[in-house]
Each structure stands twice: as C-alpha cells, then as structure tokens.
Scaffold this motif. Sequence first.
Motif, PDB file in Angstrom:
ATOM      1  N   HIS A   7       0.771  -1.099  -0.124  1.00  0.00           N
ATOM      2  CA  HIS A   7      -0.026  -0.061   0.307  1.00  0.00           C
ATOM      3  C   HIS A   7       0.848   1.263  -0.110  1.00  0.00           C
ATOM      4  O   HIS A   7       0.825   2.140   1.027  1.00  0.00           O
ATOM      5  N   PRO A   8       1.732   1.414  -1.138  1.00  0.00           N
ATOM      6  CA  PRO A   8       2.600   2.710  -0.982  1.00  0.00           C
ATOM      7  C   PRO A   8       1.840   3.872  -1.024  1.00  0.00           C
ATOM      8  O   PRO A   8       2.209   4.706  -0.458  1.00  0.00           O
ATOM      9  N   LEU A   9       0.926   4.185  -1.650  1.00  0.00           N
ATOM     10  CA  LEU A   9       0.107   5.325  -1.584  1.00  0.00           C
ATOM     11  C   LEU A   9      -0.816   5.536  -0.276  1.00  0.00           C
ATOM     12  O   LEU A   9      -0.630   6.464   0.424  1.00  0.00           O
ATOM     13  N   LEU A  10      -1.438   4.744   0.197  1.00  0.00           N
ATOM     14  CA  LEU A  10      -2.117   4.699   1.390  1.00  0.00           C
ATOM     15  C   LEU A  10      -1.297   4.977   2.473  1.00  0.00           C
ATOM     16  O   LEU A  10      -1.544   5.810   3.285  1.00  0.00           O
ATOM     17  N   THR A  32      -8.102   1.463  -4.029  1.00  0.00           N
ATOM     18  CA  THR A  32      -7.989  -0.129  -4.288  1.00  0.00           C
ATOM     19  C   THR A  32      -7.125  -0.559  -2.980  1.00  0.00           C
ATOM     20  O   THR A  32      -7.201  -1.542  -2.548  1.00  0.00           O
ATOM     21  N   GLU A  33      -5.947   0.459  -2.668  1.00  0.00           N
ATOM     22  CA  GLU A  33      -5.170   0.121  -1.598  1.00  0.00           C
ATOM     23  C   GLU A  33      -5.936   0.006  -0.198  1.00  0.00           C
ATOM     24  O   GLU A  33      -5.901  -1.046   0.734  1.00  0.00           O
ATOM     25  N   LEU A  34      -7.125   1.092  -0.172  1.00  0.00           N
ATOM     26  CA  LEU A  34      -7.681   1.250   0.969  1.00  0.00           C
ATOM     27  C   LEU A  34      -8.700   0.228   1.268  1.00  0.00           C
ATOM     28  O   LEU A  34      -8.798  -0.389   2.353  1.00  0.00           O
ATOM     29  N   ASN A  52     -18.614  -1.173   4.840  1.00  0.00           N
ATOM     30  CA  ASN A  52     -17.420  -0.415   4.996  1.00  0.00           C
ATOM     31  C   ASN A  52     -16.933  -0.305   3.508  1.00  0.00           C
ATOM     32  O   ASN A  52     -16.127   0.315   3.026  1.00  0.00           O
ATOM     33  N   LEU A  53     -16.649  -1.707   3.086  1.00  0.00           N
ATOM     34  CA  LEU A  53     -16.225  -2.030   1.624  1.00  0.00           C
ATOM     35  C   LEU A  53     -16.998  -1.173   0.708  1.00  0.00           C
ATOM     36  O   LEU A  53     -16.487  -0.713  -0.352  1.00  0.00           O
ATOM     37  N   GLY A  54     -18.267  -0.881   0.872  1.00  0.00           N
ATOM     38  CA  GLY A  54     -19.194  -0.162  -0.008  1.00  0.00           C
ATOM     39  C   GLY A  54     -19.092   1.154   0.068  1.00  0.00           C
ATOM     40  O   GLY A  54     -19.498   2.122  -1.015  1.00  0.00           O
ATOM     41  N   THR A  55     -18.276   1.940   1.146  1.00  0.00           N
ATOM     42  CA  THR A  55     -18.154   3.296   1.243  1.00  0.00           C
ATOM     43  C   THR A  55     -16.887   3.790   0.732  1.00  0.00           C
ATOM     44  O   THR A  55     -16.395   4.965   1.293  1.00  0.00           O
ATOM     45  N   VAL A  56     -15.988   3.082   0.407  1.00  0.00           N
ATOM     46  CA  VAL A  56     -14.578   3.334   0.142  1.00  0.00           C
ATOM     47  C   VAL A  56     -14.411   4.730  -0.923  1.00  0.00           C
ATOM     48  O   VAL A  56     -13.707   5.732  -0.348  1.00  0.00           O
ATOM     49  N   GLU A  57     -14.932   4.707  -1.698  1.00  0.00           N
ATOM     50  CA  GLU A  57     -14.919   5.452  -2.690  1.00  0.00           C
ATOM     51  C   GLU A  57     -15.720   6.765  -2.509  1.00  0.00           C
ATOM     52  O   GLU A  57     -15.228   8.124  -2.636  1.00  0.00           O
ATOM     53  N   GLY A  78     -22.680   5.033  11.514  1.00  0.00           N
ATOM     54  CA  GLY A  78     -21.400   5.040  11.608  1.00  0.00           C
ATOM     55  C   GLY A  78     -20.606   3.786  11.603  1.00  0.00           C
ATOM     56  O   GLY A  78     -19.403   3.807  11.760  1.00  0.00           O
ATOM     57  N   HIS A  79     -21.368   2.603  11.338  1.00  0.00           N
ATOM     58  CA  HIS A  79     -20.672   1.345  11.101  1.00  0.00           C
ATOM     59  C   HIS A  79     -20.062   1.261   9.678  1.00  0.00           C
ATOM     60  O   HIS A  79     -19.523   0.266   9.516  1.00  0.00           O
ATOM     61  N   GLN A  80     -20.106   2.309   9.024  1.00  0.00           N
ATOM     62  CA  GLN A  80     -19.345   2.539   7.617  1.00  0.00           C
ATOM     63  C   GLN A  80     -18.265   3.486   7.685  1.00  0.00           C
ATOM     64  O   GLN A  80     -17.842   3.981   6.441  1.00  0.00           O
ATOM     65  N   THR A  81     -17.592   3.828   8.843  1.00  0.00           N
ATOM     66  CA  THR A  81     -16.653   4.834   8.922  1.00  0.00           C
ATOM     67  C   THR A  81     -15.506   4.347   8.916  1.00  0.00           C
ATOM     68  O   THR A  81     -14.475   4.970   9.617  1.00  0.00           O
ATOM     69  N   TYR A  82     -14.878   3.015   8.850  1.00  0.00           N
ATOM     70  CA  TYR A  82     -13.621   2.546   9.000  1.00  0.00           C
ATOM     71  C   TYR A  82     -12.754   3.204   7.940  1.00  0.00           C
ATOM     72  O   TYR A  82     -11.526   3.660   8.155  1.00  0.00           O
ATOM     73  N   PRO A  83     -13.032   3.271   6.680  1.00  0.00           N
ATOM     74  CA  PRO A  83     -12.517   4.140   5.723  1.00  0.00           C
ATOM     75  C   PRO A  83     -12.060   5.495   6.215  1.00  0.00           C
ATOM     76  O   PRO A  83     -10.799   6.143   5.889  1.00  0.00           O
ATOM     77  N   HIS A  84     -12.939   6.140   6.725  1.00  0.00           N
ATOM     78  CA  HIS A  84     -12.986   7.541   7.288  1.00  0.00           C
ATOM     79  C   HIS A  84     -11.765   7.379   8.401  1.00  0.00           C
ATOM     80  O   HIS A  84     -11.012   8.324   8.267  1.00  0.00           O
ATOM     81  N   LYS A  85     -11.863   6.400   9.352  1.00  0.00           N
ATOM     82  CA  LYS A  85     -10.958   6.458  10.267  1.00  0.00           C
ATOM     83  C   LYS A  85      -9.615   6.233   9.721  1.00  0.00           C
ATOM     84  O   LYS A  85      -8.523   6.848  10.330  1.00  0.00           O
ATOM     85  N   ILE A  86      -9.136   5.291   8.852  1.00  0.00           N
ATOM     86  CA  ILE A  86      -7.943   5.062   8.335  1.00  0.00           C
ATOM     87  C   ILE A  86      -7.345   6.341   7.554  1.00  0.00           C
ATOM     88  O   ILE A  86      -6.403   6.563   7.709  1.00  0.00           O
ATOM     89  N   LEU A  87      -8.341   7.063   6.883  1.00  0.00           N
ATOM     90  CA  LEU A  87      -8.051   8.375   6.258  1.00  0.00           C
ATOM     91  C   LEU A  87      -7.696   9.453   7.332  1.00  0.00           C
ATOM     92  O   LEU A  87      -7.209  10.416   6.504  1.00  0.00           O
ATOM     93  N   THR A  88      -8.000   9.295   8.578  1.00  0.00           N
ATOM     94  CA  THR A  88      -7.879  10.539   9.174  1.00  0.00           C
ATOM     95  C   THR A  88      -6.985  10.214  10.371  1.00  0.00           C
ATOM     96  O   THR A  88      -7.015  10.620  11.511  1.00  0.00           O
ATOM     97  N   GLY A  89      -5.904   9.577  10.062  1.00  0.00           N
ATOM     98  CA  GLY A  89      -4.628   9.490  11.096  1.00  0.00           C
ATOM     99  C   GLY A  89      -4.605   8.381  12.087  1.00  0.00           C
ATOM    100  O   GLY A  89      -4.033   8.119  12.776  1.00  0.00           O
ATOM    101  N   ARG A  90      -5.726   7.380  11.517  1.00  0.00           N
ATOM    102  CA  ARG A  90      -6.105   6.203  12.627  1.00  0.00           C
ATOM    103  C   ARG A  90      -5.647   4.841  12.084  1.00  0.00           C
ATOM    104  O   ARG A  90      -6.316   3.969  12.792  1.00  0.00           O
TER     105      ARG A  90
END
Length: 645
Positions: A7-10, A32-34, A52-57, A78-90
């Motif tokens: 995951h070089p970009l992520l 794709t990486e996320l 969560n897989l459904g809200t990546v894009e 809020g059960h679809q916020t794992y991509p959000h958590k990953i992109l916000t420093g967590r």
Amino acid sequence: MNAQNAHPLLNRIQSPADVRRLSRPELKQLATELRDHLLKSVSRTGGHLSSNLGTVELTIALHHVFDTPDDRLVWDVGHQTYPHKILTGRRDRMPTLRQYGGLSGFPRRDESEYDTFGTAHSSTSISAALGMAMGSQLQGEHRHCVAIIGDGAMTAGMAFEALNNGGMPHAGQEPNLLVVLNDNDMSISPPVGALNKYLARLMSGKFYASAREGAKQVLKNAPQLFELARRFEEHAKGMVVPGTIFEEFGFNYVGPIDGHDLDALIPTLENLRDRKGAQFLHVVTKKGYGYQLAEVDPIAYHGPGKFDPAIGLVKPATPPKPTFTQVFGQWLCDMAAADPKLVAITPAMREGSGMVEFHKRFPDRYFDVGIAEQHAVTFAAGLSCEGMRPVVAIYSTFLQRAYDQLIHDVALQNLPMVFALDRAGLVGADGATHAGAYDIAFVRCIPNMALLAPADEAETRMALTTAFRHDGPVAVRYPRGSGVGTVAAAGNSFETLPWGRGEIRRESGLVAGRPGSKRVAILAFGTMLYPALAAAEKLDATVANMRFVKPLDGALVEQLARTHDALVTIEEGCTMGGAGSAVAEHLNAAGITVPMLHLGLPDRFIEHGDPAFLLAQCGLDAAGIEAAVQQRYGQFGLLRPVANA
C-alpha cells in the motif's frame, strides 16, 4: 509482500489534506489500496465489513472535495466509517478496533476531531448536520455540513423530520447542508448509469442552476407558461430520478449516481459544494464491493468475527451453544404454530433478533417495519387492539427510542403484548451505544408493565411463554450470546413460571449460637444468578433467583430480609433505579430495615471490549461479587465460618 510495499500510496496518507493533493488516477489507486487494507484489517479483528467496503470511494471523494475537519462530515449510524478512520490518522490503530482501550467501531468526538458527531443509532445525521450548519451561520462561519445517511436509515421518521426542517430557509438564512443518500440496496444498469452520470453533473452545475432560475424569472410574467414549464421539469426529472419528494422538502435533488465511480462522484460533489442552500445527492453503492464473498452475501459479512479473506467465513467444526437469541427464535416459531394470533414485529433486525426462520415459516405474520422503533411499538399496539398477540423483538438499547410509545400507546391502555428485549446488559465490542443498561430502570417505573429477567436459556423460554399468556404488556430481557448451556425445551412444550415468584437456589448455613439467623442473602436478577452462586460457595451465602423485576416477589424479599443479617442485590443493569432499588423500595414500604449492598453497572458509560472482561471490570463476575461482599460485610463479622444446622 509487507504492508509498506502493498500500500505505497495509502501509507503516505496521514490526514485528509494528503488526500486533497492527489490526482484523479492516484485517488483510484488509493481506493484499491484502502479496500485491500480494510479487508485484511477487519479479518484480523472482526467488525463491520460489508458496509465499509461499500463506502471506500465515497469516503475518499468527500475528504478530497471538502475541507475536513473544518467542513463537517456526519456519518449516520457510523458502522461504515472505517475508511474514514483510516484516512484521518488512525490507520496504525486499526488492529485495536473494538477492543478495550482501542478504536471504537463508531464515530466518537473524543477520538478524533474528524468525528464531528458521535453516532451508532440510526437516522440522526441530518438533524445533527442541520444543527451544525445553522450554528455555523449564526456565528458568521461559512462551512459546509454533510450528512451521509443510508437508505435503511431513511426509513426512520426522524430523518424526514429533519428534511422537513432543513429544506426551508430560517429567518432568511439557508443552511449550507448537503445530504448524501448512500443507497446500497439497488443497482444501476450501464445505460441508466451513464445517463444519470451526465444528468447529475448537468443538474449540479452552475449552468443548469442559472439557466433554470433565469427561465423562471422570464416565465413568471406568463403564469400559464410558467406552470407548464414547472410541471414539465418536474415530470421529466421524475422519469429518470426519484427525487420529487426531496424537491418538495426544499432540497435540490441530484442523482442517482454510481457511488463507486470517482469520475462521477468528485465533479458532482464539487458542483454541489459551490451551490448555496440545501442539496441532496443520491449515490448508489454495493455492500461488500470489491470482495466477492461479501458482495454475494453482505448480511453474513455485515459484522463477522475474525476470518481468512482467502477462504471466507467457515462454520465451526463443533456447533456452539445456542444463544439466547436462538432460543427466542425457536420459541417464536413454536408458539406461532400453537397460536394463530401470534404476530411478530421487528424494526429492521430480522437476523440480529433471530427471526429468519419465523419469517420463512410465517411470512403473513411477520412484520419488518424498517428502522422505525416508534412506529413498531404503536403498530403492535394497534394489532393488539384487534385481538392479535404481538411479540416485538427489539434490542434493549433500541427500545429507548420508543419510550413515549411504550408509555402512551401500550402501558396506558394495558394492551397484551410481549417485548423480547435482546442485548440486555453489556454487549462487548459495540460498546456503550448498544449496551442494554437502562431497560430495568425505565420499564419497571411504568404502570401496568411487567418485566422478567430469566437466568438461563431454559428459563428464558419459560419466561417468554409466561409473558405471552399474561393479559397485559410484558418485557422479557436476555443478554447477547450464550448462557451456561441449559437446554431449552422445544416443540409443544410451553412450561410457565409462577407469576411474580422467585426461588431459593442456595441456602446459607445458620449462624452458630443464633438459632434461625443466617448471615448474607444474595438476590440475583437474570444471568447474574450463576456468578452469584459461584461467589456464594466462598461466602456461604443464600442465593435467590428473583426471575421477576416487576412484579417483584415481595414475600420472598421480606422473608430473606427477616432471616438474614444483610442483603446483596445483583443485576446486569444500572443500579440507579434498577432492580436493587426495587428491593429497597419494597422493604422501606414494609418498614423493614436491613443492611443492603447493590451491585450492578456503575453510573458511567461502559467502553467496548470483551464482555467477560468488562463484567469483571464492573465487579460482576464471581470474584468481583465475593470481593465486594467481603469489603462491605466482612468487617462486621457477617462472613465468619458457620456451623451448619
């Protein structure tokens, strides 16, 4: 391949500001990486996956277009916020997801400045985002507030109450509110998708908006032509988009568009960002997108435990003990076969409440009303008025959302019906938002309501039968997961419990030199019976299985108070106003004074974590009960060795 290479970009993304610097091709690579990181991470910890897989894009597009956290994103449920958590420093904390001291499975304001509103129950996002938008305007701040809500959450009345309020200007001010409807229960065929991508960009753009407004100004001088044009626009739009209802609320409706197509999402969001007033974007996503097993069976992968992504979910070789939910599901089918008046209602929790088999066998008597707990209760009340026998299967924490209906529409009219309160007590990884900590306190204070707390699986079936045959409203509470493993009857076996009666499960020895006197009695409510019995072996205490919170077995309470030096009550619920309070109130009314210790959930919200660990932290395991009793009564000599009679 290690994560750094995979995951070089992520791995370069430390905050949404990094997302905003990426080009369109890089954003697609990030998606794709996320998605890959998300799948691998959740497979190691368990948690919500399909959503969560459904809200990546969609998550990437929102953080790319809006200046978060200054612009507010409010995620419904809020059960679809794992991509959000990953992109916000967590990202680095994802291995701690839903574990004690780790990341929450839902947004939390105290976890990140990007979690602008704490959620876990549904249909609150539009109200909260509207409040934020108006609050910003009143303070002279111009930020965008975005509510992301699923099609399931849109079934709740609160969402429409917010839409009704949000589309209308307030004192001449129009809030900068965008509602994103994440519709994951339908698909767009290729021709419709291409057409709607074009229409969405056109309708969200400045050219379309200015042209439409300009035409309105010209045609207002010719009322008949204006009305004709208005009707033509409405019906032409309605032929390709289902947005008329949202337009009537005062929102500019755009969509539906493909929620996995960044080339559609980003320019549409940019256009809507630059428009003033209330906007409504309809995006279509697919639960489990990008992981074929989850796409095929999104329900199974909604909240899986740990699994191997290469294999998928595997049934355990040894069948686990039946859960309380399964005991309820079996009882429901058995009782429905015996009584044609039984009807079952669920507010969108068929699987969680164990009603799949009932739905298959009795489809005409099964009612899923959507995420609408208030409606569910009053709908059941109407069924009861017509002589049916409703069983409302609802999580304890969700019944909180229908409290007025419980009082006004059910109890006040004393209507016969059963509330099967699943997830009573602590629920583990879902945490405080889903814990059934308050039902004892808020049910027992309502006139005409009865409340049963069975101790195990077998007793749960008996309690449900007892409740069903009672001529009034009754709630039966039981926890998530399995109990001690007692075998519940099935088929035509419908044993009942003596109404309002508890039982003695262990007798303490007599106090030497004091005939007829015993030291400590533990009054256990629900599944707390079994740790109480274990502790009582060390303490030589009497143990009562109370079974009923209301009506309380007052005779048994008084008997124990008169024959013991001290009482202990224990419940997996809040102690303030709980079952222990009921015991104290009864003894006070009877004029009986006896030392008492109330054990239960403390006056704070209990974090997410392993259920057994959390109960131990609250002192509700056998060791904790023993320690609490020793600390309170040991110094008074009430726990010395006794001489058995």
